[in-house]
Design a protein around this motif. Structure first.
Motif, PDB file in Angstrom:
ATOM      1  N   ASP A   8       0.870  -1.160   0.000  1.00 29.28           N
ATOM      2  CA  ASP A   8       0.000   0.000   0.000  1.00 29.28           C
ATOM      3  C   ASP A   8       0.921   1.227   0.000  1.00 29.28           C
ATOM      4  O   ASP A   8       2.130   1.104   0.230  1.00 29.28           O
ATOM      5  N   ASP A  10      -0.056   5.005   1.246  1.00 30.62           N
ATOM      6  CA  ASP A  10      -0.208   5.922   2.377  1.00 30.62           C
ATOM      7  C   ASP A  10      -0.061   5.206   3.719  1.00 30.62           C
ATOM      8  O   ASP A  10      -0.713   4.191   3.975  1.00 30.62           O
ATOM      9  N   ASN A  11       0.792   5.750   4.545  1.00 32.22           N
ATOM     10  CA  ASN A  11       1.062   5.202   5.889  1.00 32.22           C
ATOM     11  C   ASN A  11       1.645   3.793   5.857  1.00 32.22           C
ATOM     12  O   ASN A  11       1.630   3.080   6.856  1.00 32.22           O
ATOM     13  N   THR A  12       2.165   3.427   4.690  1.00 35.43           N
ATOM     14  CA  THR A  12       2.856   2.146   4.548  1.00 35.43           C
ATOM     15  C   THR A  12       4.267   2.413   4.018  1.00 35.43           C
ATOM     16  O   THR A  12       5.238   1.857   4.514  1.00 35.43           O
ATOM     17  N   ASP A 163      -1.258  -0.677   6.138  1.00 34.39           N
ATOM     18  CA  ASP A 163      -1.501  -0.134   7.478  1.00 34.39           C
ATOM     19  C   ASP A 163      -2.975  -0.190   7.869  1.00 34.39           C
ATOM     20  O   ASP A 163      -3.320   0.199   8.976  1.00 34.39           O
ATOM     21  N   GLU A 168      -6.594  -2.927   2.495  1.00 34.64           N
ATOM     22  CA  GLU A 168      -5.781  -3.966   1.828  1.00 34.64           C
ATOM     23  C   GLU A 168      -5.644  -5.232   2.672  1.00 34.64           C
ATOM     24  O   GLU A 168      -5.600  -6.333   2.129  1.00 34.64           O
TER      25      GLU A 168
HETATM   26 MG   LIG Z   1      -2.668   3.126   3.791  1.00 34.98          MG
END
Ligand SMILES: [Mg+2]
Length: 211
Positions: A8, A10-12, A163, A168
């Motif tokens: 992923d 964002d934030n990953t 995340d 996901e």
């Molecule tokens: Mg994310």
């Protein structure tokens, strides 16, 4: 045996909060305008949520009017980011793992594409999938199936890294793909995931042990 990684964005790969205030500035202004009926506390909360939740979900959660949603969507459809973005420090560990990687991200297409370019990670991936859920009926589950079909992977040969347990991670669990919940801030309790980690150290170890 894991033969490829699905990541992923964002934030990953990077902490979205480092750019979200800038990206959502105009939308936050709209939400703060008289008539939106949001309290200061709600605005602050919405700001936080926008750094980790898709805009549509946040809009529904805070009961934004259709008019406001339409205006904000129009703005975000045409928003791009254009400054360098720093990935998480331990992303470098993921990058150096010698396995094919696939990037799967949902959101406003221009914005997501610009973030990939500002991060400079496009070349780290064998294939990149950017889907706008407002314009496509495809889900992350569909994209994971596409990757398996197109590149010939069995579910057990993939590892889905992300995340969000509801995005996901849920899609991968549904398909029987092993999961790696990246949770550097320890936001989640351990659930059904295969691995639940605060860093990518364990990932490197897992792949190393396969050799
Ligand atoms: Mg994310």
């Amino acid at each position: 045996m894991i033969k490829a990684l699905i990541l992923d964005l964002d934030n990953t790969i990077f902490p979205t909060k480092t750019i979200s205030d800038e990206v959502f500035a105009k939308v936050e202004k709209l939400m703060a305008a008289p008539g939106s009926n949001m309290s200061k506390e709600q605005l602050e909360e919405a700001r936080m949520e926008l750094s980790r939740t898709p805009f549509q979900k946040v809009a529904d959660q805070f009961g934004l009017s259709e008019e406001l949603k339409t205006k904000a969507t129009e703005i975000l459809n045409n928003t791009t980011y254009d400054k360098p973005i720093a990935p998480y420090k331990d992303y470098e560990m993921v990058h150096t793992i010698p396995l094919p990687k696939f990037l799967v991200t949902f959101g406003f297409v221009k914005l997501q594409q610009s973030k990939i370019d500002c991060l400079g990670v496009r070349s780290h991936f064998k294939d990149v999938f950017v889907v706008d859920p407002e314009r496509s009926s495809k889900t992350k589950r569909d994209i994971f199936l596409d990757i398996m079909a197109k590149y010939g992977y069995d579910k057990k040969e993939l590892l889905a890294i992300g995340d969000d347990p509801e995005s996901e991670i849920a899609a991968a669990i549904d398909l029987g793909i092993p999961t790696y919940l990246y949770d550097p801030e320890s936001r989640f309790k351990t659930g059904k995931v295969t691995y639940h980690e605060q860093s990518y150290k364990k990932l490197v170890k897992l792949i190393d042990e396969q050799k």
